[in-house]
Enzyme design. Structure first.
Site, PDB file in Angstrom:
ATOM      1  N   GLU A   1      -9.620   3.504   4.011  1.00  0.00           N
ATOM      2  CA  GLU A   1      -9.950   3.079   2.651  1.00  0.00           C
ATOM      3  C   GLU A   1      -9.926   1.552   2.575  1.00  0.00           C
ATOM      4  O   GLU A   1     -10.853   0.919   2.095  1.00  0.00           O
ATOM      5  CB  GLU A   1      -8.936   3.670   1.679  1.00  0.00           C
ATOM      6  CG  GLU A   1      -9.119   3.216   0.233  1.00  0.00           C
ATOM      7  CD  GLU A   1      -7.953   3.622  -0.646  1.00  0.00           C
ATOM      8  OE1 GLU A   1      -8.161   3.724  -1.871  1.00  0.00           O
ATOM      9  OE2 GLU A   1      -6.831   3.818  -0.149  1.00  0.00           O
ATOM     10  N   HIS A   2      -8.824   0.954   3.051  1.00  0.00           N
ATOM     11  CA  HIS A   2      -8.674  -0.504   3.100  1.00  0.00           C
ATOM     12  C   HIS A   2      -8.475  -0.922   4.557  1.00  0.00           C
ATOM     13  O   HIS A   2      -7.647  -0.337   5.250  1.00  0.00           O
ATOM     14  CB  HIS A   2      -7.444  -0.968   2.311  1.00  0.00           C
ATOM     15  CG  HIS A   2      -7.412  -0.525   0.882  1.00  0.00           C
ATOM     16  ND1 HIS A   2      -6.725   0.605   0.472  1.00  0.00           N
ATOM     17  CD2 HIS A   2      -7.971  -1.058  -0.226  1.00  0.00           C
ATOM     18  CE1 HIS A   2      -6.855   0.740  -0.837  1.00  0.00           C
ATOM     19  NE2 HIS A   2      -7.618  -0.238  -1.286  1.00  0.00           N
TER      20      HIS A   2
ATOM     21  N   HIS B   1       2.249   3.052  -3.333  1.00  0.00           N
ATOM     22  CA  HIS B   1       1.406   3.865  -4.206  1.00  0.00           C
ATOM     23  C   HIS B   1       1.852   5.317  -4.270  1.00  0.00           C
ATOM     24  O   HIS B   1       1.800   5.954  -5.326  1.00  0.00           O
ATOM     25  CB  HIS B   1      -0.053   3.835  -3.734  1.00  0.00           C
ATOM     26  CG  HIS B   1      -0.823   2.649  -4.206  1.00  0.00           C
ATOM     27  ND1 HIS B   1      -1.081   2.406  -5.529  1.00  0.00           N
ATOM     28  CD2 HIS B   1      -1.407   1.633  -3.521  1.00  0.00           C
ATOM     29  CE1 HIS B   1      -1.784   1.291  -5.644  1.00  0.00           C
ATOM     30  NE2 HIS B   1      -1.993   0.809  -4.445  1.00  0.00           N
TER      31      HIS B   1
ATOM     32  N   HIS C   1     -52.821  24.628  -2.533  1.00  0.00           N
ATOM     33  CA  HIS C   1     -52.633  23.203  -2.274  1.00  0.00           C
ATOM     34  C   HIS C   1     -53.907  22.623  -1.640  1.00  0.00           C
ATOM     35  O   HIS C   1     -54.384  21.551  -2.020  1.00  0.00           O
ATOM     36  CB  HIS C   1     -51.451  22.968  -1.320  1.00  0.00           C
ATOM     37  CG  HIS C   1     -50.107  23.029  -1.972  1.00  0.00           C
ATOM     38  ND1 HIS C   1     -49.583  24.185  -2.503  1.00  0.00           N
ATOM     39  CD2 HIS C   1     -49.169  22.066  -2.161  1.00  0.00           C
ATOM     40  CE1 HIS C   1     -48.391  23.943  -2.983  1.00  0.00           C
ATOM     41  NE2 HIS C   1     -48.100  22.649  -2.793  1.00  0.00           N
TER      42      HIS C   1
ATOM     43  N   ASP D   1      -7.266  -5.134  -5.601  1.00  0.00           N
ATOM     44  CA  ASP D   1      -6.927  -4.096  -6.570  1.00  0.00           C
ATOM     45  C   ASP D   1      -7.146  -4.543  -8.007  1.00  0.00           C
ATOM     46  O   ASP D   1      -7.382  -3.707  -8.880  1.00  0.00           O
ATOM     47  CB  ASP D   1      -5.459  -3.680  -6.397  1.00  0.00           C
ATOM     48  CG  ASP D   1      -5.267  -2.677  -5.282  1.00  0.00           C
ATOM     49  OD1 ASP D   1      -6.274  -2.133  -4.794  1.00  0.00           O
ATOM     50  OD2 ASP D   1      -4.107  -2.441  -4.898  1.00  0.00           O
TER      51      ASP D   1
ATOM     52  N   GLN E   1       0.827  -1.204   0.000  1.00  0.00           N
ATOM     53  CA  GLN E   1       0.000   0.000   0.000  1.00  0.00           C
ATOM     54  C   GLN E   1       0.864   1.257   0.000  1.00  0.00           C
ATOM     55  O   GLN E   1       0.539   2.259  -0.645  1.00  0.00           O
ATOM     56  CB  GLN E   1      -0.923  -0.007   1.224  1.00  0.00           C
ATOM     57  CG  GLN E   1      -2.252   0.673   1.008  1.00  0.00           C
ATOM     58  CD  GLN E   1      -3.042   0.062  -0.132  1.00  0.00           C
ATOM     59  OE1 GLN E   1      -3.523   0.796  -0.990  1.00  0.00           O
ATOM     60  NE2 GLN E   1      -3.182  -1.247  -0.158  1.00  0.00           N
TER      61      GLN E   1
END
Length: 434
Positions: free
Chosen positions: A331-332, A266, A424, A365, A263
């Site tokens: 995120e993960h 990245h 109405h 992924d 990770q």
């Protein structure tokens, strides 16, 4: 040995400032304010000058002169034919799995008879045209093309437009173009960064305006998406990649170390955190991470990520670890603990959850079929990962029979009169004797 990560020790020993920094993941500060202003300038330039601005941005930022902003369909097809057979097979397998998963989760129409003669229906209608962004920059990500375009196709979107930065040849990488062919993308543009997002949001002479923009990108792309989101919906706020791992004595520490490095490679600003339920496990993990970094292929990216956003900390109990995970909202999230499935059922704030170390983030992924376009920086408390839901809008249909109208008339009259809406009330009263 010096710890390769920024934070170590027990969670309970971290001071308030350290906890805030661990949770913040780079939010705020002068650098982000400067980025916001620069992105706003690019968006305004593209909005006012169209294609001319895009050509200028390509020269200034990508250092290429583009003959055409759009990549010819023949070039996209040719790129697929040039791919090594093994990579093409992997792309096609990924595409099949993404299509299978997203087809199973496709939203369905629903209908309810609220009262006799009063029926309300809700149906998902596919968007007409969507824009998918695929990063270029440090690396090309054909997988992101598949993750963005295939769910759109499954949802029934009429036209899918892809933007990805041009390389030295003036076109996106061959791998990205090949993935566009596999995913059935309709049009491809050699455009990157904030300019690409602005072009898809507002439209130019060459780039059509879209109805939603999805896909990951760098800080410029993420900021541009936020700035145009009042005009065109986006998938979710996204920043650098992140992973949180909960591990206990049963965990495969070597596998967890590999996941943290995977990770971290990245982005230098990627955030990777491990929460161990045992101090001895935390020490072993720190040792393995330190041992693996020198031989990593992208060590120059991994080291600053670990040094600025990395942590190996301990929790006194599983409950404390889960509470931190919910607060960090990763995120993960990888669960390398005993009875990981039970823990997974308790998690509410995560983009995606990997149950056990054999459920590697690398598989997610590329090949499990789940989507890797996910919310970051705590946005998982309210946002979800990309799915077919992002490519439809919902239409509500209401049918009231004459008998149903008569039944609703009196109480509607009361409501409207209380709110001072005489017309109405009159409209409702007309049906009382129907």
């Amino acid at each position: 040995m010096t710890a390769p990560v920024r934070w170590t020790g027990a969670l309970s020993s971290l001071g308030p400032e350290e906890i805030r920094a661990l949770l913040a993941r780079g939010q705020g500060g002068a650098e982000e304010r400067a980025l916001r202003e620069q992105v706003a300038s690019i968006v305004a330039e593209v909005r006012s000058k169209g294609d001319a601005a895009l050509h200028d941005l390509a020269r200034r930022l990508d250092r290429v002169s583009l003959e055409s902003l759009e990549v010819p369909a023949a070039a996209v097809k040719a790129a697929l034919e040039r791919q090594p057979p093994a990579l093409r097979r992997a792309m096609e397998r990924s595409a099949r799995n993404v299509a299978s998963v997203h087809s199973a989760f496709r939203p369905q129409a629903s209908r309810v008879e609220v009262e006799p003669g009063v029926v309300v229906e809700r149906r998902p209608d596919p968007l007409g045209r969507v824009g998918v962004y695929a990063p270029g920059g440090r690396a090309a990500y054909p997988s992101s093309v598949l993750m963005g375009a295939i769910p759109a196709r499954v949802a029934g979107v009429r036209e899918v437009v892809l933007c990805s930065p041009p390389g030295p040849s003036g076109a996106p990488s061959d791998a990205v173009l090949a993935a566009a062919a596999v995913a059935g993308v309709d049009r491809v543009f050699a455009l990157g960064g904030a300019g690409a997002i602005a072009a898809m949001a507002w439209g130019t002479e060459s780039v059509p305006a879209v109805e939603r923009i999805v896909g990951p990108g760098n800080a410029w792309v993420a900021e541009a998406k936020l700035q145009i989101s009042s005009r065109v919906p986006i998938d979710s706020p996204a920043g650098p990649s992140e992973l949180l791992v909960l591990l206990d004595r049963t965990a495969d520490v070597e596998a967890v170390a590999r996941e943290l490095l995977a990770q971290a490679e990245h982005d230098p600003e990627a955030a990777v955190v491990a929460v161990a339920l045992d101090p001895a496990v935390a020490r072993r993990l720190l040792e393995r991470v330190a041992a693996l970094v020198p031989g990593a292929g992208r060590a120059e990216v991994i080291r600053p990520a670990l040094a600025s956003r990395g942590a190996v900390v301990t929790a006194g109990s599983l409950e404390e670890a889960i509470a931190f995970a919910e607060r960090w909202a990763p995120e993960h999230l990888m669960l390398a603990v005993e009875d990981a499935a039970w823990v997974a059922a308790r998690i509410r704030n995560a983009g995606t959850v990997f149950v056990g170390t054999s459920s590697s983030g690398a598989f997610g992924d590329y090949l499990t079929g789940a989507n890797h376009v996910l919310p970051t920086a705590g946005a998982a408390r309210a946002w979800s990962g990309l799915s077919t839901l992002d490519f439809v809008r919902w239409t509500t249909v209401q049918t009231v029979s004459r008998a149903g109208a008569a039944s609703l008339a009196a109480d509607t009259d009361v409501f409207a009169t209380a709110e001072g809406l005489a017309a109405h009330a009159a409209a409702a009263r007309a049906w009382r004797a129907a």
